[in-house]
Write an enzyme that holds these catalytic residues in place. Structure first.
Site, mmCIF file in Angstrom:
data_model
loop_
_atom_site.group_PDB
_atom_site.id
_atom_site.type_symbol
_atom_site.label_atom_id
_atom_site.label_comp_id
_atom_site.label_asym_id
_atom_site.label_seq_id
_atom_site.Cartn_x
_atom_site.Cartn_y
_atom_site.Cartn_z
ATOM 1 N N GLU A 159 23.060 16.899 -24.224
ATOM 2 C CA GLU A 159 21.636 17.147 -24.500
ATOM 3 C C GLU A 159 21.198 18.473 -23.902
ATOM 4 O OE1 GLU A 159 18.988 14.306 -22.617
ATOM 5 O OE2 GLU A 159 17.375 14.847 -24.009
ATOM 6 N N ASP A 186 22.322 11.928 -17.385
ATOM 7 C CA ASP A 186 21.121 12.384 -18.098
ATOM 8 C C ASP A 186 20.048 12.538 -17.045
ATOM 9 O OD1 ASP A 186 18.819 12.707 -19.598
ATOM 10 O OD2 ASP A 186 19.304 11.134 -21.050
ATOM 11 N N TYR A 219 28.661 6.250 -28.769
ATOM 12 C CA TYR A 219 28.791 5.208 -27.747
ATOM 13 C C TYR A 219 29.667 4.098 -28.315
ATOM 14 C CZ TYR A 219 24.563 7.836 -26.723
ATOM 15 O OH TYR A 219 23.665 8.860 -26.513
ATOM 16 N N HIS A 229 20.372 6.522 -31.844
ATOM 17 C CA HIS A 229 19.076 7.137 -31.535
ATOM 18 C C HIS A 229 18.857 8.396 -32.366
ATOM 19 C CE1 HIS A 229 21.159 10.044 -28.957
ATOM 20 N NE2 HIS A 229 21.780 9.048 -28.357
ATOM 21 N N GLU A 232 20.206 16.122 -28.842
ATOM 22 C CA GLU A 232 20.996 15.226 -27.994
ATOM 23 C C GLU A 232 21.789 14.165 -28.750
ATOM 24 O OE1 GLU A 232 18.621 12.329 -25.777
ATOM 25 O OE2 GLU A 232 16.815 13.432 -26.331
ATOM 26 N N ASP A 255 0.819 -1.218 0.000
ATOM 27 C CA ASP A 255 0.000 0.000 0.000
ATOM 28 C C ASP A 255 0.854 1.271 0.000
ATOM 29 O OD1 ASP A 255 1.008 -0.254 2.491
ATOM 30 O OD2 ASP A 255 -0.885 0.120 3.551
ATOM 31 N N HIS A 274 9.188 13.035 -23.098
ATOM 32 C CA HIS A 274 9.013 12.782 -24.531
ATOM 33 C C HIS A 274 7.623 13.323 -24.832
ATOM 34 C CE1 HIS A 274 12.089 9.258 -24.216
ATOM 35 N NE2 HIS A 274 12.646 10.437 -24.140
ATOM 36 N N ASP A 299 15.293 18.081 -19.559
ATOM 37 C CA ASP A 299 15.940 16.839 -20.004
ATOM 38 C C ASP A 299 17.333 17.212 -20.496
ATOM 39 O OD1 ASP A 299 16.626 14.383 -20.963
ATOM 40 O OD2 ASP A 299 15.130 14.328 -22.571
ATOM 41 N N HIS A 351 13.630 15.036 -29.227
ATOM 42 C CA HIS A 351 12.175 14.851 -29.123
ATOM 43 C C HIS A 351 11.559 16.132 -28.595
ATOM 44 C CE1 HIS A 351 13.142 14.347 -24.840
ATOM 45 N NE2 HIS A 351 14.132 13.590 -25.256
ATOM 46 N N HIS A 377 19.633 3.418 -21.587
ATOM 47 C CA HIS A 377 18.739 3.720 -20.457
ATOM 48 C C HIS A 377 19.224 3.085 -19.160
ATOM 49 C CE1 HIS A 377 15.092 5.060 -23.066
ATOM 50 N NE2 HIS A 377 16.035 5.964 -22.968
ATOM 51 N N ARG A 397 27.110 11.684 -24.493
ATOM 52 C CA ARG A 397 25.903 12.342 -25.019
ATOM 53 C C ARG A 397 25.869 13.746 -24.440
ATOM 54 N NH1 ARG A 397 22.462 8.805 -24.047
ATOM 55 N NH2 ARG A 397 21.434 9.415 -22.104
HETATM 56 N N1 GLY Z 1 16.152 11.289 -20.734
HETATM 57 C C1 GLY Z 1 15.485 10.651 -21.781
HETATM 58 C C2 GLY Z 1 15.897 11.155 -23.082
HETATM 59 O O1 GLY Z 1 16.930 11.784 -23.191
HETATM 60 O O2 GLY Z 1 15.210 11.015 -24.051
HETATM 61 MN MN MN Z 2 15.979 13.458 -24.257
HETATM 62 MN MN MN Z 3 17.804 12.831 -21.597
#
Ligand code: GLY
Ligand code: MN
Ligand code: MN
Length: 416
Positions: free
Chosen positions: A387, A240, A368, A330, A364, A35, A341, A251, A334, A223, A385
């Site tokens: 971003e 990130d 890698y 990637h 971003e 709970d 997102h 982000d 976004h 991720h 990365r």
């Molecule tokens: N943190 C998720 C992305 O960069 O899309």
């Molecule tokens: Mn992102």
């Molecule tokens: Mn991110």
């Protein structure tokens, strides 16, 4: 702010024809285990149209034959016993008084009230996933309402931009704090804790998503959220992480050397990603298309990887064959808003969407190089990365997260 929610509802109801009903459930409380509840977070579409943040609410909008619009809100009732445990509820009089509902009912009244409202309606607008089978008198014409709301959410209002700016500002300073605090021997979760603590101290009641704090080769797991590894000397740490301010997300990703100084190989890859990102951001301006950002960044990244001897061949061919995907797998970014997102399409009728003032997006790029990659040993285990959060302005763009340090020299100086 209530005026703005009302204007959004009115704009939505302008789109739907007469004799339509909109049904939109709000979010329910979620349980972590047994709970133990997660803090409540309203569904973003529901919040966008109401600003109402209690669990179990339900929004109904109707437009009658004469195009008269009504806003009906269902929510939890006042309950002295429950309110001792969970705090005060807005209640039905609050829904009318403070949330501008034309009519308000307790959740339990949903079935009889909506059944009546459905009489004479010709169109029902609800999320595609909403189960209409419980209703006996649903009109024949069913439309997914979410694309309509998502199209509205794509262009941010001045009030939304100010929330996003605050989320980005707080998160950028948090990243700078991590840059100064990071030392070999720390655990990844200690940086995560610092980030979370600073954002919360500055008014973010939550983070926009689970932070990624990935040292060394962990950065190649896109991720990675375990955040349990001890950070070693000479490794990079990819962070990130973004705070959520009044439901609006930041982000941001920064990649920093654990001991404050890049090795020559790390610096070469980092600079390549940064050059790509800066050129990608330059492409964000009204009239330019979404794909231009990725295409520009690919030229820089693939060209650079060939120059460094990490990839071999003709740059255009490597891009055409998507050979770069072993190192950059990637997209360029976004939309960003209430959701990290965020809502909104990237193409219209299979053509890339043009940027318009008020859109907010991330840029971003990354490289890698996994520890088992078929490249010279010295490149392995480097994951970078960078971003940032970008607002499309009338003549170009504004980097909302610009306070987060990212030039090589600034990073190395900040860490001293
Ligand atoms: N943190 C998720 C992305 O960069 O899309
Ligand atoms: Mn992102
Ligand atoms: Mn991110």
């Amino acid at each position: 702010m209530q005026d703005e929610y009302a204007a959004r509802r009115a704009a939505l109801m302008e789109i739907v024809p007469a004799a339509s009903i909109v049904l939109l459930p709000g979010a329910k409380l979620q349980y972590r285990n047994a709970d133990a509840e997660y803090p409540f977070r309203q569904n973003s579409d529901f919040y966008y149209l109401t600003g109402f943040s209690e669990p179990d609410a339900f929004l109904v909008l109707t437009k009658d034959e004469k195009a008269k619009v009504k806003y009906i809100l269902f929510s939890l009732p006042h309950d002295p016993e429950a309110e001792i445990w969970s705090g005060k509820r807005i209640g039905q009089e609050g829904a009318v008084k403070d949330y501008a509902a034309d009519e308000a009912y307790v959740c339990d009244q949903l079935e009889p009230v909506v059944s009546k409202l459905l009489d004479g309606m010709q169109h029902v607008y609800c999320p595609k996933s909403y189960d209409l089978s419980a209703w006996s008198n649903i009109p024949k014409s069913e439309v997914n309402v979410l694309p309509l709301i998502h199209e509205m959410r794509l262009i941010k209002s001045p009030a939304e931009i100010s929330e996003l700016r605050e989320a980005a500002k707080i998160s950028a300073v948090a990243h700078n704090k991590l840059l100064r605090a990071c030392k070999p021997g720390m655990f990844e979760y200690q940086l995560e804790a610092m980030f979370t603590g600073y954002c919360m101290q500055e008014g973010c009641r939550a983070l926009a998503y689970t932070p990624i704090v990935a040292s060394g080769n962990n950065a190649c797991t896109l991720h990675y959220i375990e955040n349990t590894q001890k950070i070693s000397d000479k490794e990079l740490v990819l962070i990130d992480a973004g705070g959520e301010f009044n439901n609006y997300a930041a982000d941001i990703t920064r990649t920093i050397p654990a001991n404050g100084k890049f090795t020559p190989e790390q610096k070469a890859i980092y600079q390549l990603v940064l050059d790509a990102q800066l050129q990608g951001i330059d492409e964000v301006r009204p009239g330019n298309t979404w794909n231009k950002v990725q295409e520009t960044m690919l030229q820089v990244i693939v060209g650079g990887l060939v120059e460094l001897g990490i990839m071999q061949g003709d740059v255009e061919t490597l891009i055409k064959d998507k050979a770069y995907r072993q190192f950059y797998m990637h997209s360029s970014g976004h939309w960003l808003g209430l959701d990290v997102h965020d809502a909104g399409t990237y193409q219209i009728e299979q053509k890339w969407r043009k940027f318009e003032p008020g859109m907010v997006l991330t840029v971003e790029p990354g490289i890698y190089i996994n520890s088992n990659a078929n490249v010279e040993e010295k490149w392995r285990g480097i994951g970078v990365r960078i971003e940032d959060d970008i607002l499309v302005t009338e003549h170009g763009n504004e980097v909302l997260s610009r306070d987060a340090i990212k030039q090589v020299a600034d990073i190395e100086n900040a860490a001293i």
